[in-house]
Write an enzyme that holds these catalytic residues in place. Structure first.
Site, PDB file in Angstrom:
ATOM      1  N   LYS A 150      54.381  18.578  -2.080  1.00 22.21           N
ATOM      2  CA  LYS A 150      54.520  17.120  -2.114  1.00 22.21           C
ATOM      3  C   LYS A 150      56.019  16.820  -1.996  1.00 22.21           C
ATOM      4  O   LYS A 150      56.630  16.174  -2.859  1.00 22.21           O
ATOM      5  CB  LYS A 150      53.902  16.588  -3.425  1.00 22.21           C
ATOM      6  CG  LYS A 150      53.729  15.091  -3.486  1.00 22.21           C
ATOM      7  CD  LYS A 150      52.735  14.518  -2.485  1.00 22.21           C
ATOM      8  CE  LYS A 150      52.721  12.999  -2.574  1.00 22.21           C
ATOM      9  NZ  LYS A 150      52.158  12.352  -1.387  1.00 22.21           N
TER      10      LYS A 150
ATOM     11  N   ASP B  51      48.246  15.524  -0.347  1.00 15.22           N
ATOM     12  CA  ASP B  51      47.218  14.490  -0.154  1.00 15.22           C
ATOM     13  C   ASP B  51      46.577  14.624   1.229  1.00 15.22           C
ATOM     14  O   ASP B  51      45.353  14.609   1.374  1.00 15.22           O
ATOM     15  CB  ASP B  51      47.787  13.071  -0.392  1.00 15.22           C
ATOM     16  CG  ASP B  51      49.215  12.894   0.121  1.00 15.22           C
ATOM     17  OD1 ASP B  51      49.794  13.873   0.639  1.00 15.22           O
ATOM     18  OD2 ASP B  51      49.745  11.771   0.014  1.00 15.22           O
TER      19      ASP B  51
ATOM     20  N   ASP C  72      38.449  23.773  -5.367  1.00 12.96           N
ATOM     21  CA  ASP C  72      37.175  23.158  -5.764  1.00 12.96           C
ATOM     22  C   ASP C  72      36.675  22.247  -4.651  1.00 12.96           C
ATOM     23  O   ASP C  72      35.475  22.206  -4.352  1.00 12.96           O
ATOM     24  CB  ASP C  72      37.338  22.334  -7.050  1.00 12.96           C
ATOM     25  CG  ASP C  72      36.986  23.144  -8.296  1.00 12.96           C
ATOM     26  OD1 ASP C  72      37.314  24.346  -8.318  1.00 12.96           O
ATOM     27  OD2 ASP C  72      36.393  22.576  -9.236  1.00 12.96           O
TER      28      ASP C  72
ATOM     29  N   ASP D 143      44.312  24.656  -7.481  1.00 11.17           N
ATOM     30  CA  ASP D 143      43.126  24.536  -8.321  1.00 11.17           C
ATOM     31  C   ASP D 143      42.215  23.443  -7.756  1.00 11.17           C
ATOM     32  O   ASP D 143      41.014  23.638  -7.521  1.00 11.17           O
ATOM     33  CB  ASP D 143      43.596  24.186  -9.753  1.00 11.17           C
ATOM     34  CG  ASP D 143      42.496  24.335 -10.784  1.00 11.17           C
ATOM     35  OD1 ASP D 143      41.380  24.741 -10.419  1.00 11.17           O
ATOM     36  OD2 ASP D 143      42.758  24.047 -11.966  1.00 11.17           O
TER      37      ASP D 143
ATOM     38  N   TYR E  59      51.049  23.613 -14.813  1.00  7.58           N
ATOM     39  CA  TYR E  59      50.285  24.128 -15.946  1.00  7.58           C
ATOM     40  C   TYR E  59      51.160  24.855 -16.968  1.00  7.58           C
ATOM     41  O   TYR E  59      50.715  25.126 -18.079  1.00  7.58           O
ATOM     42  CB  TYR E  59      49.178  25.085 -15.469  1.00  7.58           C
ATOM     43  CG  TYR E  59      48.023  24.382 -14.768  1.00  7.58           C
ATOM     44  CD1 TYR E  59      47.881  22.999 -14.819  1.00  7.58           C
ATOM     45  CD2 TYR E  59      47.074  25.104 -14.064  1.00  7.58           C
ATOM     46  CE1 TYR E  59      46.837  22.371 -14.185  1.00  7.58           C
ATOM     47  CE2 TYR E  59      46.016  24.480 -13.429  1.00  7.58           C
ATOM     48  CZ  TYR E  59      45.904  23.104 -13.492  1.00  7.58           C
ATOM     49  OH  TYR E  59      44.857  22.476 -12.857  1.00  7.58           O
TER      50      TYR E  59
END
Ligand code: NAD
Length: 371
Positions: free
Chosen positions: A195, A228, A256, A252, A144
Site C-alpha cells: 500500500k 486494494d 481467504d 492473510d 500482527y
C-alpha cells in the site's frame, strides 16, 4: 534413507482439527506403508484444549518437539473459549507467536483450481479454470507484531486500540527472496502487493523489492499492485498471477479471498518455513489456511483436503518426495473428478460425503494409482 530417520509432529488442535488431521494421518500411514516414507510421528496438542488443562495454549515440551522435528502437520486453533483467554496468553503462546519464535517467516499458500471444482466456485468457470498461483505471506512481522500495540484508557471511560505496521529492510528482503526463488521455479513472474500510496512502510517495501529484483533476479518479471486493487484482481482475473508476495495481514486476507477460487476455505493448504540453518535444516509447519470451524465441529462434515494437501506440501518441501506429493495431488484430483464432495464443495452435486468418507475415497484413489 533408513526408517524413522525423520520426524513429523502431528497436532490436531481445536474444533474440526481432530477430524481433518484424522484423515490426513490415514494418508500419512498410506505413504509409510506403500512408499516407505519412514517417518517417526510424534503426536502433540496445542490450542484451547491445552489452555483448559495447563493455562497456556502451547506447552514448552510441544514447542521443543516442533523445533526438533523436520516438519509439523497441524489442524486448527480457536473456537469456543478462545476469546475469553487473557490477551497476553493469546499473543505470547498462540499460533502467531509459535511461527514467530521459530522464525517461520515465509508462508506459502498455493491456490489451485481443480478442474472438477470449477463449478463449485462462486466465480465464473472461465475466470477460475486453470488458476495456479501462490500467495506468499510474510508471517513474522508487519501489523500482527509491530510495536507499539495495545489498548489504552484515554479518559472519560474511552479507550484507544492501536497496532503498528513495521518492516525492516532485512525482513522485506528475506521474504521477497523466497518470492523471487519460487517465481524462478514456476512461471518467472512475481507480483509484490503493498500500500505504497498510503503507507510509509509500503513505500519501503516496494523500494526494497525493486532493489532486490534488480540486483539478484533480473530475469524474473516483477510488477506491483496496491492491496486494494490486488484483492479486486484476485476475483476479477486471478490467472494473471504466478507468485504474489505481500505483508502479513494483507496476505492473510488475500488468501481467504482467493479461497473463492478453489471453491472453499477447506481446500487450501499452506507451508510456513524458516530459512535453512547451517546444516540446511528448516523449521516447517504445514496446515490448512482455515480455522477450527466451530460451526461444524464434531459433525464429521469438514473438508479434510486442505490438510491432506498440506501433507503433500510437506513431502515436497521437507521430505524431498516431489513424486509422492504429485501422486497425492493426483489422487485428490481424481477423487474430485469422480464427484466425491464434502458439503462445502458440493456445487451442483446432489450427494455429499462425510469427512471420513472423503478420506476413504482419497485412499481408494491412491490404491488405484499405485497399482
Ligand atoms: P474458519 O476458517 O474456522 O471458518 C470460516 C467458515 O469456513 C465457516 O463457515 C467454516 O465452517 C468454514 N470452513 C472452514 N474450514 C472448513 C473445512 N475444512 N471444511 C468445511 N468448511 C470449512 O474461520 P472463523 O469462523 O473466522 O474462525 C473460527 C475460529 O478459528 C476462531 O477462533 C479463529 O480465531 C480461528 N482461526 C484459526 C486459524 C488457524 O488455526 N490457523 C485460522 C483462522 C481462524
Amino acid at each position: 534413507m533408513t526408517k524413522n530417520e525423520r520426524t513429523m509432529v502431528v497436532i490436531p488442535g481445536d474444533g474440526i482439527g481432530s477430524e481433518i488431521i484424522g484423515q490426513a494421518s490415514r494418508v500419512v500411514e498410506w505413504f509409510d506403508r506403500h512408499r516407505g516414507l519412514g517417518l517417526d510421528i510424534k503426536e502433540r496438542q496445542l490450542g484451547v484444549n491445552v489452555y483448559e488443562k495447563h493455562g497456556t495454549l502451547i506447552q514448552d515440551e510441544t514447542l521443543e518437539a516442533i523445533e526438533a522435528a523436520d516438519a509439523t502437520l497441524f489442524g486448527a486453533i480457536g473456537g469456543d473459549g478462545y476469546d475469553e483467554i487473557p490477551r497476553h496468553i493469546r499473543t505470547e503462546t498462540g499460533l502467531l507467536s509459535v511461527r514467530r519464535r521459530l522464525a517461520m517467516f515465509a508462508n506459502i499458500r498455493p491456490v489451485v483450481a481443480f478442474d472438477a471444482l470449477v463449478d463449485a466456485s462462486s466465480l465464473k468457470p472461465e475466470i477460475v479454470r486453470g488458476v495456479n498461483m501462490i500467495i506468499l505471506r510474510e508471517l513474522n512481522g508487519g501489523l500482527y507484531f509491530g510495536q507499539p500495540r495495545g489498548i489504552e484508557d484515554i479518559g472519560n471511560g474511552e479507550r484507544r486500540g492501536f497496532n503498528t505496521m513495521a518492516y525492516t529492510t532485512p525482513e522485506i528482503r528475506r521474504v521477497a527472496r523466497v518470492g523471487f526463488e519460487l517465481a524462478k521455479e514456476r512461471g518467472g513472474h512475481l507480483t509484490s502487493v503493498d500500500k505504497a500510496n498510503a503507507l510509509d512502510v509500503g513505500e519501503l517495501w516496494r523500494e526494497e523489492v525493486i532493489r532486490l529484483g534488480a540486483e539478484e533476479y533480473p530475469d524474473v518479471l516483477l510488477n506491483h499492485l496496491y492491496v486494494d486493487n490486488a484483492m479486486l484482481q484476485v476475483v476479477r482475473d486471478p490467472k494473471q498471477f504466478d507468485v504474489v508476495v505481500t505483508e502479513n495481514t494483507f496476505g492473510d486476507i488475500m488468501s481467504d479471498c482467493a479461497a473463492a477460487i478453489g471453491g472453499s476455505l477447506g481446500m487450501l493448504p499452506s507451508a510456513s518455513l524458516s530459512d535453512p540453518d547451517k546444516e540446511g535444516r528448516r523449521q516447517a509447519f504445514y496446515e490448512p489456511i482455515h480455522g477450527c470451524a466451530p460451526d461444524i465441529a464434531g459433525q464429521n462434515v469438514a473438508n479434510p483436503i486442505g490438510t491432506i494437501l498440506s501433507f503433500a506440501m510437506a513431502m515436497r518441501h521437507s521430505f524431498e518426495r516431489p513424486e509422492d506429493a504429485t501422486l497425492l495431488e493426483s489422487a485428490i484430483a481424481n477423487t474430485l473428478a469422480a464427484g466425491v464432495r464434502t458439503a462445502d464443495i458440493a456445487g451442483d452435486v446432489s450427494t455429499t460425503v462425510s469427512t471420513t468418507a472423503m478420506g476413504d475415497a482419497i485412499l481408494d484413489q491412491l490404491d488405484r494409482l499405485a497399482r
